[in-house]
Design an enzyme around this catalytic site. Structure first.
Site, mmCIF file in Angstrom:
data_model
loop_
_atom_site.group_PDB
_atom_site.id
_atom_site.type_symbol
_atom_site.label_atom_id
_atom_site.label_comp_id
_atom_site.label_asym_id
_atom_site.label_seq_id
_atom_site.Cartn_x
_atom_site.Cartn_y
_atom_site.Cartn_z
ATOM 1 N N CYS A 2 3.698 10.995 0.745
ATOM 2 C CA CYS A 2 4.409 12.005 1.535
ATOM 3 C C CYS A 2 3.989 11.983 3.016
ATOM 4 C CB CYS A 2 4.120 13.384 1.000
ATOM 5 S SG CYS A 2 4.534 13.579 -0.726
ATOM 6 N N ARG A 27 5.426 5.132 4.997
ATOM 7 C CA ARG A 27 4.484 5.650 4.004
ATOM 8 C C ARG A 27 5.069 5.616 2.597
ATOM 9 N NH1 ARG A 27 0.383 8.669 6.289
ATOM 10 N NH2 ARG A 27 0.215 10.082 4.531
ATOM 11 N N TRP A 74 7.306 11.753 -1.691
ATOM 12 C CA TRP A 74 7.147 10.701 -2.708
ATOM 13 C C TRP A 74 6.770 11.447 -3.980
ATOM 14 C CZ3 TRP A 74 3.134 8.110 -5.513
ATOM 15 C CH2 TRP A 74 3.466 6.814 -5.931
ATOM 16 N N ASN A 100 1.494 17.532 1.628
ATOM 17 C CA ASN A 100 1.153 16.177 1.186
ATOM 18 C C ASN A 100 -0.102 16.304 0.333
ATOM 19 O OD1 ASN A 100 0.414 13.506 0.909
ATOM 20 N ND2 ASN A 100 -0.154 13.226 3.054
ATOM 21 N N GLY A 101 -0.072 15.734 -0.885
ATOM 22 C CA GLY A 101 -1.234 15.827 -1.767
ATOM 23 C C GLY A 101 -0.842 16.406 -3.114
ATOM 24 N N GLU A 479 -3.962 -12.366 -3.877
ATOM 25 C CA GLU A 479 -3.261 -11.704 -2.776
ATOM 26 C C GLU A 479 -1.878 -12.341 -2.553
ATOM 27 O OE1 GLU A 479 -3.464 -9.057 -1.270
ATOM 28 O OE2 GLU A 479 -2.334 -9.325 0.569
ATOM 29 N N LYS A 483 1.526 -10.156 -2.867
ATOM 30 C CA LYS A 483 2.513 -10.054 -1.791
ATOM 31 C C LYS A 483 3.871 -10.499 -2.299
ATOM 32 C CE LYS A 483 0.750 -8.395 0.318
ATOM 33 N NZ LYS A 483 -0.255 -7.527 0.865
ATOM 34 N N GLU A 486 5.376 -7.909 -4.846
ATOM 35 C CA GLU A 486 5.706 -6.568 -4.375
ATOM 36 C C GLU A 486 6.930 -6.539 -3.467
ATOM 37 O OE1 GLU A 486 2.064 -6.140 -1.111
ATOM 38 O OE2 GLU A 486 2.862 -4.335 -2.000
ATOM 39 N N HIS A 502 -7.449 -21.662 -20.060
ATOM 40 C CA HIS A 502 -7.872 -20.701 -21.074
ATOM 41 C C HIS A 502 -6.761 -19.726 -21.423
ATOM 42 C CE1 HIS A 502 -11.893 -22.348 -20.757
ATOM 43 N NE2 HIS A 502 -11.668 -22.382 -19.443
ATOM 44 N N LYS A 600 2.891 3.180 1.266
ATOM 45 C CA LYS A 600 1.889 2.556 2.133
ATOM 46 C C LYS A 600 0.513 3.142 1.883
ATOM 47 C CE LYS A 600 0.469 -0.005 5.582
ATOM 48 N NZ LYS A 600 0.261 -1.425 5.212
HETATM 49 C C1 F6R Z 1 -0.372 -4.235 -0.876
HETATM 50 C C2 F6R Z 1 -0.962 -3.025 -0.336
HETATM 51 C C3 F6R Z 1 -1.763 -2.158 -1.244
HETATM 52 C C4 F6R Z 1 -2.965 -1.547 -0.498
HETATM 53 C C5 F6R Z 1 -3.712 -0.545 -1.402
HETATM 54 C C6 F6R Z 1 -4.950 0.008 -0.724
HETATM 55 O O1 F6R Z 1 0.340 -4.934 0.087
HETATM 56 O O2 F6R Z 1 -0.811 -2.726 0.807
HETATM 57 O O3 F6R Z 1 -2.178 -2.851 -2.375
HETATM 58 O O4 F6R Z 1 -3.812 -2.593 -0.125
HETATM 59 O O5 F6R Z 1 -2.858 0.500 -1.745
HETATM 60 O O6 F6R Z 1 -4.627 0.637 0.475
HETATM 61 P P1 F6R Z 1 -5.709 0.896 1.597
HETATM 62 O O7 F6R Z 1 -6.155 -0.414 2.109
HETATM 63 O O8 F6R Z 1 -5.006 1.720 2.628
HETATM 64 O O9 F6R Z 1 -6.840 1.640 0.935
#
Ligand code: F6R
Length: 605
Positions: A2, A27, A74, A100-101, A479, A483, A486, A502, A600
């Site tokens: 949010c 976000r 959200w 938010n929360g 990673e 990427k 997602e 394995h 985000k």
């Molecule tokens: C993937 C991504 C998420 C964040 C994760 C942690 O592209 O961005 O996996 O890495 O939610 O977020 P932070 O780094 O803000 O704690």
């Protein structure tokens, strides 16, 4: 997650609120709304869907007001509906609240309020707040007293902003969720993050948990829960509005991938000493880490992969280092023995799981260090120390430049720790410092020459995409897959190259391209895994600096990286994988900056 925006003192409040909501889109959200106060009282519009849909509705409703609050939601409590979108009001429609929360005790409060005759119109936890305020007003409290009394009843995490009755003011507070105050020229703003109001002001107060703010057209006050004034410094951020917008790129993610040379220059600025071949961290003078005996790295998602990368570097230098997914830290109950340093890696500094892990670590007696991108974020306040990665604002939901900056900052930190613990620089320190100083230029070379788009196009109809690597290339493989999945929504998995035989090898077919990451360390072993997948007909894309050697000979494609130290090569390989993921998602016409179901900043556990 949010987003909150609020403003007072501007000639008209609708424009700044809508532009704030647009800038908070990164976000992640599923509905949006705003409430403004004008001559006709409180008006409110909210809509499921994009901020652009809200904008049309706001125009249709001819919303007009001199101050107001806005929100991107959200969903956590209750479905994605117009009723559940914020702002929420009481029955009189004279109080509006954005949140938010998560309010942990909302159910018992709601039962109590309903028993007192309050009628709820949403399924949200938030709606208890306007009703609690209304109760206090009914009992004769002033708006500020009513706001404080309502907040005093809440448990959980929250950032809240409210408009109450006839008072020309915005009331706000935070506890566990971010909230910043922007100070303009006779104009005041509140938001979950600075980009929301950056076109209007660059002067910012980072609020702390427990701060109460009252903003009017004439100024603002900040006080604690008991009403005692608290002094918070005003900081000037050096983000120009363009930095927080797309600047000509089609997507924030692509822009941020291209910003990496600059971001990395900032990460290393003043921290490398080419003369001594050592690291100079202003925050951590030589000797700071002399007592460290083991390191836990706690983080989620991309930040966890950066933590894994650093753990691999530290372990190779004989410093016991263990990466933990922060959300599992409570369950795995790692022993916190004397000399344990817990490094919390978080781009946003607001990730609930990571904050929880920090609290557990502190309670167990560990020293804690935040590695983050966001000045003044919650994690910086919860940890004993902080090291900023200085990557600049990252708006795209998929983390890109911050991974590169995290790994770079962690590499510097690893060198400092090794030097402090062992009394001498690591054997390769000078080469690593040299490789890091060349890193921005090396990344630029990849950006200028990458053939990642061709690779993405050639394999766009595949069944699945696999990524393999050893040592630091293992987290890079994870990673790369994260990427890819997602933003493209295609099935992608990362494996340790050693793990293939394995189990995962059963998935490999001619329709599952395998991206193999080579750093210059243990390449021979990874090459033998490449031969295994090739024997099953899978195309292989090697990410390597070995353009003409054996690796290139076996690979169907090479995504080339400049030659560098093996510990740094993973950062370069990852840039190629970011580009592959981006182009694959673009070819599939995915909403790259706002992938479905993702946010985000994940401020709930
Ligand atoms: C993937 C991504 C998420 C964040 C994760 C942690 O592209 O961005 O996996 O890495 O939610 O977020 P932070 O780094 O803000 O704690």
């Amino acid at each position: 997650m949010c987003g909150i925006t609020a403003c007072i003192g501007t000639a008209d409040s609708v424009d700044p609120l809508m532009s704030g909501l647009k800038r908070l889109e990164y976000r992640g959200y599923d509905s949006a709304g705003l409430a403004v106060k004008g001559q006709d009282g409180l008006s409110l519009t909210k809509r499921v869907g994009e901020v652009s849909e809200l904008a049309s509705a706001v125009e249709q409703d001819s919303l007009d007001g001199t101050f107001g609050i806005g929100h991107t939601r959200w969903a956590t409590h209750g479905g994605v509906t117009n009723e559940n979108a914020h702002p929420h009001t009481d029955e009189s429609g004279n109080i509006a609240v954005v949140h938010n929360g998560i309010i942990g005790n909302f159910q018992s409060l709601r039962t109590e309020l309903e028993a007192n005759g309050h009628v709820f119109s949403s399924e949200t936890d938030t709606e208890v707040v306007p009703h609690l305020i209304e109760e206090s007003l009914r009992d004769g409290a002033t708006p500020e007293e009513a706001f404080r009394s309502a907040v005093g009843r809440l448990s959980g995490t929250y950032a809240l902003a409210a408009i109450i009755g006839d008072e020309d003011a915005i009331f706000a507070t935070r506890s566990g969720s971010p909230l910043v105050l922007g100070i303009g020229d006779g104009e005041y703003f509140l938001a979950s993050d600075v980009p929301a109001f950056i076109p209007y002001t660059d002067r910012v107060v980072y609020l702390h948990d427990g701060d109460f703010v009252v903003t009017t057209r004439d100024g603002y006050t900040i006080s604690d829960a008991a009403g005692r004034p608290v002094d918070r410094s005003v900081e000037t951020v050096d983000w120009d509005p363009e930095t927080a917008t797309k600047g000509g790129y089609e997507h924030f993610m692509y822009k941020e991938i291209h910003e990496q040379p600059g971001a990395l220059r900032r990460t290393i600025h003043g921290r490398l000493n080419p003369l001594s071949g050592g690291v100079e961290l202003e925050e951590f003078p030589s000797g700071t880490f002399a007592d460290v005996r083991q390191i836990h790295l706690v983080a989620m998602g991309t930040s966890h992969h950066a933590g894994m990368y650093a753990a691999s570097l530290l372990s190779a230098l004989d410093i016991p280092a263990f990466p933990f997914m922060a959300g599992e830290y409570a369950v795995t109950v790692p022993p916190v023995t004397p000399g344990t340093l817990v490094i919390a890696v978080s781009q946003s500094g607001e990730t609930a799981d990571t904050l929880d892990a920090v609290r557990r670590a502190r309670a167990a007696g560990a020293k804690t260090l935040a590695l983050t991108n966001v000045v003044g974020s919650s994690i910086t306040r919860e940890c004993d120390d902080e090291l900023l990665i200085r990557a600049g604002p990252e708006i795209g939901v998929a983390a890109t430049k911050t991974f590169s900056s995290q790994v770079t900052a962690l590499t510097l930190l690893a060198e400092r720790i090794v030097e402090d613990v062992t009394g001498t620089a690591s054997t390769d320190a000078a080469e690593i410092i040299d490789a890091l100083s060349r890193l921005p230029g090396d990344v630029q070379e990849i950006l200028d020459t990458s053939t990642s788009r061709d690779v993405a196009a050639e394999y766009q109809d595949s069944d699945a995409y696999f990524f393999i690597g050893r040592g630091v290339a293992h987290p890079v493989a994870l990673e790369g897959a994260l990427k890819f999945k997602e933003i493209s929504y295609e099935h992608a998995e990362g494996f340790a190259a050693s793990e293939l035989k394995h189990g995962p090898l059963a998935l490999v077919t001619p329709f599952t391209p395998v991206f193999a990451i080579f750093t210059g360390k243990e390449d021979e072993a990874t090459l033998s895994n490449v031969k295994e997948v090739q024997a099953r007909g899978a195309p292989v894309i090697a990410v390597t600096s070995d353009r003409d050697g054996e690796i290139a000979e076996f690979a169907d494609h090479v995504l080339s990286i400049p030659e560098t130290h093996p510990d740094v090569a993973g950062i370069l390989a990852n840039v190629q994988l970011q580009l592959v993921a981006y182009h694959a998602a673009k070819l599939l016409d995915r909403p790259i900056d706002k992938p479905r179901n993702l946010a985000k900043c994940v401020t709930v556990e």
